[in-house]
Design a protein around this motif. Structure first.
Motif, PDB file in Angstrom:
ATOM      1  N   GLN A  32       1.723  54.578  59.675  1.00  0.00           N
ATOM      2  CA  GLN A  32       0.403  54.751  59.061  1.00  0.00           C
ATOM      3  C   GLN A  32       0.500  54.785  57.543  1.00  0.00           C
ATOM      4  O   GLN A  32      -0.286  54.144  56.846  1.00  0.00           O
ATOM      5  N   LEU A  46       0.980  51.446  56.135  1.00  0.00           N
ATOM      6  CA  LEU A  46      -0.240  50.656  56.227  1.00  0.00           C
ATOM      7  C   LEU A  46      -1.172  50.930  55.059  1.00  0.00           C
ATOM      8  O   LEU A  46      -1.718  50.027  54.433  1.00  0.00           O
ATOM      9  N   TRP A  47      -1.396  52.217  54.781  1.00  0.00           N
ATOM     10  CA  TRP A  47      -2.332  52.575  53.709  1.00  0.00           C
ATOM     11  C   TRP A  47      -1.818  52.135  52.342  1.00  0.00           C
ATOM     12  O   TRP A  47      -2.598  51.812  51.451  1.00  0.00           O
ATOM     13  N   ASN A  54       0.418  49.607  51.731  1.00  0.00           N
ATOM     14  CA  ASN A  54       0.905  48.219  51.674  1.00  0.00           C
ATOM     15  C   ASN A  54       2.381  48.159  51.292  1.00  0.00           C
ATOM     16  O   ASN A  54       2.798  47.355  50.444  1.00  0.00           O
ATOM     17  N   LEU A 109       0.512  45.347  59.022  1.00  0.00           N
ATOM     18  CA  LEU A 109      -0.865  44.920  58.759  1.00  0.00           C
ATOM     19  C   LEU A 109      -1.900  45.695  59.556  1.00  0.00           C
ATOM     20  O   LEU A 109      -3.075  45.710  59.200  1.00  0.00           O
ATOM     21  N   GLY A 110      -1.491  46.341  60.659  1.00  0.00           N
ATOM     22  CA  GLY A 110      -2.478  47.077  61.446  1.00  0.00           C
ATOM     23  C   GLY A 110      -1.859  47.774  62.635  1.00  0.00           C
ATOM     24  O   GLY A 110      -0.744  47.463  63.059  1.00  0.00           O
ATOM     25  N   VAL A 124      -2.861  48.935  66.641  1.00  0.00           N
ATOM     26  CA  VAL A 124      -3.785  48.665  67.748  1.00  0.00           C
ATOM     27  C   VAL A 124      -3.425  49.584  68.906  1.00  0.00           C
ATOM     28  O   VAL A 124      -2.257  49.688  69.287  1.00  0.00           O
ATOM     29  N   ARG A 166      -1.570  41.904  51.323  1.00  0.00           N
ATOM     30  CA  ARG A 166      -2.065  41.551  52.648  1.00  0.00           C
ATOM     31  C   ARG A 166      -2.547  40.098  52.664  1.00  0.00           C
ATOM     32  O   ARG A 166      -3.120  39.625  51.671  1.00  0.00           O
ATOM     33  N   HIS A 180      -7.944  39.307  59.852  1.00  0.00           N
ATOM     34  CA  HIS A 180      -8.812  40.248  60.552  1.00  0.00           C
ATOM     35  C   HIS A 180      -8.077  40.751  61.785  1.00  0.00           C
ATOM     36  O   HIS A 180      -7.758  39.973  62.695  1.00  0.00           O
ATOM     37  N   LEU A 181      -7.805  42.039  61.798  1.00  0.00           N
ATOM     38  CA  LEU A 181      -6.963  42.622  62.845  1.00  0.00           C
ATOM     39  C   LEU A 181      -7.533  42.393  64.236  1.00  0.00           C
ATOM     40  O   LEU A 181      -6.814  41.971  65.152  1.00  0.00           O
ATOM     41  N   TRP A 202      -5.785  40.238  67.232  1.00  0.00           N
ATOM     42  CA  TRP A 202      -5.311  40.883  68.453  1.00  0.00           C
ATOM     43  C   TRP A 202      -5.902  40.217  69.700  1.00  0.00           C
ATOM     44  O   TRP A 202      -5.205  39.995  70.689  1.00  0.00           O
TER      45      TRP A 202
END
Length: 320
Positions: free
Chosen positions: A143, A146-147, A149, A171-172, A174, A210, A215-216, A220
Motif C-alpha cells: 500500500q 502504491l501511494w 509511486n 499500480l493497484g 484488487v 504511472r 485504469h485498474l 482487471w
C-alpha cells in the motif's frame, strides 16, 4: 419518490440560485401546491430555504449554503453504505464503524434514517463458509509503495513453491473474493501477483511514473477474461441419476454444468459437464459411484475403470 424530489429541488436551488414555485413545479413535474409543501419539508429538515417576494422573487438557499451531496440521488447516496466486507477494509487499515459514522454525519437529517436502514438490511461478506482467508505481512508495504509511486523489490513464491526475486512498479490492489492481488508492471509488462505469496518485500528508493491512461478496473476485468479463456477445458456428456442433481448443481467449484436437458425415458438427466482436464473428470465421476453414466468421450469410461481398479488393488494389498 418524495425523498428524491426533495433532493432534486435542493440541487436545483444550489445550481441555479433562485427559482419560482412555477419553475420548480415544471422541473420536477408536480403541482405548485406540492412544491410549497416540499419547501416546508426542506425547512423542517434543516435546509435553509427562503422565499423572496416581488417581481424578481422566488425560492433560494441562504448564501454560502451548499449541500454536501453534490447532486447524488437518494439511491446513489444510500448505496454508499453498501460497503465491501469488513475484512477487506480492515486489511487496508480502515476502521469500518468510523467510516460509516463519518458518512452519516455528512448527509442531511432528511436522508439519514434511510441511509442507516440500508446498512441494517444489506451486508456484504466476501469470506467463504470455511474461512481460509490469506494473511500477508506484505500488504501494508505494498500500500505504501502504491501511494508513493515507489518501486518494490519482492520475493515471490511461484505455484510450484520456487522463490523468485522481482523488481516491480505497483499500480493497484484488487480484492478477488477474500484474496488480495497486486497489479504491477515489470520490465514494461503487466503482471498480477497474489499478495499472500509475497514472502519478503522492500521499498525501493527509486520512484516511477504511472502509465498514462491506465485504469485498474478495466485492466482487471480484461485480465480475468483472458485468464478464463486460457484455462484448459474438458467436456463430458453424461446421464445423471435424478437423486444427485441437487448435489451436482451445488458443487459448482469443481464442475460446471454447461447443458442440462429434460429427463429421458429412464428419468435420468442428460447433461454436459465441464472440467479442467480428464483427471478431474475421472475423480468427480468416481465420487458419485453408479449415479453418473459417461456417454462421451468414448475413452473416458475405460480410464475410469482403470482408476477404480487401482484403488481396489491399493486397499486390497495395503497390509502387504
Amino acid at each position: 419518490m418524495r425523498a428524491d424530489r426533495l433532493l432534486t429541488i435542493m440541487m436545483l436551488l444550489q445550481n441555479r440560485g433562485k427559482l419560482t414555485v412555477k419553475e420548480l413545479a415544471s422541473e420536477v413535474e408536480v403541482s405548485e401546491r406540492t412544491i410549497l409543501r416540499d419547501m416546508d419539508s426542506l425547512s423542517l429538515a434543516g435546509i435553509p430555504v427562503v422565499s423572496e417576494r416581488g417581481k424578481n422573487g422566488g425560492w433560494r438557499l441562504l448564501d454560502n449554503f451548499r449541500s454536501k451531496l453534490s447532486g447524488l440521488t437518494k439511491d446513489e447516496m444510500t448505496s454508499l453504505f453498501l460497503m465491501p466486507s469488513d475484512e477487506l477494509l480492515e486489511d487496508l487499515g480502515l476502521d469500518v464503524l468510523d467510516v460509516r459514522q463519518k458518512l452519516l454525519a455528512a448527509i442531511p437529517n432528511l436522508y439519514r434514517n434511510e441511509a442507516e436502514a440500508m446498512g441494517e438490511r444489506i451486508y456484504i461478506d466476501t469470506s467463504t463458509w470455511r474461512n481460509s482467508k490469506e494473511k500477508s505481512q506484505a500488504l501494508q508495504k505494498v500500500q505504501k509503495a502504491l501511494w508513493e509511486n515507489r518501486k518494490l523489490s519482492i520475493e515471490y513464491q511461484q505455484p510450484d513453491g520456487e522463490l523468485k526475486e522481482r523488481l516491480v512498479e505497483p499500480l493497484g490492489l484488487v480484492a478477488q473474493g477474500n484474496k488480495w492481488y497486486l497489479v504491477a508492471s515489470r520490465e514494461g509488462n503487466m503482471r498480477n501477483y497474489r499478495v499472500s505469496r509475497i514472502q519478503a518485500v522492500r521499498l525501493n528508493d527509486e520512484y516511477f511514473e504511472r502509465p498514462e491512461g491506465f485504469h485498474l478496473a478495466a485492466y482487471w476485468l480484461q485480465s480475468k477474461r483472458d485468464f478464463i479463456q486460457s484455462l484448459p477445458s474438458y467436456g463430458v456428456q453424461v446421464e445423471m441419476d435424478p437423486t444427485i442433481i441437487n448435489r451436482i448443481m451445488f458443487t459448482g467449484k469443481f464442475v460446471q454444468v454447461m447443458d442440462r436437458q429434460s429427463p429421458n425415458e429412464n428419468q435420468w438427466v442428460p447433461a454436459t459437464l465441464q472440467f479442467n482436464d480428464y483427471q478431474e473428470a475421472i475423480q468427480f465421476v468416481l465420487g458419485f459411484s453408479d449415479k453418473i453414466k459417461v456417454i462421451s468421450p468414448e475413452d473416458l469410461p475405460n480410464r475410469i475403470v482403470s482408476s477404480a481398479k487401482a484403488v481396489i488393488n491399493f486397499y486390497e494389498n495395503r497390509d502387504e
